[in-house]
Design an enzyme around this catalytic site. Structure first.
Site, PDB file in Angstrom:
ATOM      1  N   HIS A 115     -44.329 -13.349  25.150  1.00  0.00           N
ATOM      2  CA  HIS A 115     -44.690 -14.166  24.032  1.00  0.00           C
ATOM      3  C   HIS A 115     -45.383 -15.143  24.839  1.00  0.00           C
ATOM      4  O   HIS A 115     -45.320 -15.669  25.947  1.00  0.00           O
ATOM      5  CB  HIS A 115     -43.318 -15.161  23.456  1.00  0.00           C
ATOM      6  CG  HIS A 115     -42.231 -14.031  22.770  1.00  0.00           C
ATOM      7  ND1 HIS A 115     -42.740 -13.876  21.443  1.00  0.00           N
ATOM      8  CD2 HIS A 115     -41.390 -13.317  23.027  1.00  0.00           C
ATOM      9  CE1 HIS A 115     -41.848 -13.070  20.940  1.00  0.00           C
ATOM     10  NE2 HIS A 115     -40.887 -12.698  22.021  1.00  0.00           N
ATOM     11  N   CYS A 135     -50.188 -16.997  20.240  1.00  0.00           N
ATOM     12  CA  CYS A 135     -49.516 -15.995  19.612  1.00  0.00           C
ATOM     13  C   CYS A 135     -50.037 -15.522  18.214  1.00  0.00           C
ATOM     14  O   CYS A 135     -50.205 -14.645  17.997  1.00  0.00           O
ATOM     15  CB  CYS A 135     -48.001 -16.408  19.512  1.00  0.00           C
ATOM     16  SG  CYS A 135     -47.027 -15.027  19.017  1.00  0.00           S
TER      17      CYS A 135
END
Length: 109
Positions: free
Chosen positions: A21, A33
């Site tokens: 992430h 992201c």
């Protein structure tokens, strides 16, 4: 950190894996992201829709992992189209990496 690994055989992309992430912002507002997801899923969807190729896709339900393997393609024109779409994805990812290297890294094998 998002890690993109790209595997090649004789210069052709054979698979890629995204993991991790970015954590560049709060959940739902993480632009890195979102950009990586849009580019990767856009490329995968384009290969499927435009080239008619069934890709081998593995992903986690909660996000943070995507593995895509390209099957052997016997028709050269279709194979070239798939590679062009994947190379376009890689160029976009490299652009993101250039501007946000603290959140994404790319490795080619």
């Amino acid at each position: 950190m998002i890690r993109l690994k790209v595997w090649r055989k004789q210069k052709h992309i054979t698979s890629f894996e995204l993991s991790g992430h970015a954590e560049s912002g709060p959940y739902g507002y993480d632009l890195v992201c979102a950009g990586v997801s849009a580019v990767s899923f856009g490329a995968v969807n384009a290969v499927i829709a435009l080239c008619g190729i069934d890709l081998e896709i593995s992903q986690q339900q909660d996000g943070g992992y995507l593995h895509v393997a390209i099957p052997d393609i016997t028709e050269r024109k279709v194979g070239d189209e798939v590679q062009l779409l994947l190379e376009g994805m890689l160029v976009s990812m490299e652009t993101i990496e250039r501007d946000y290297s603290q959140f994404i890294t790319i490795e080619q094998k």
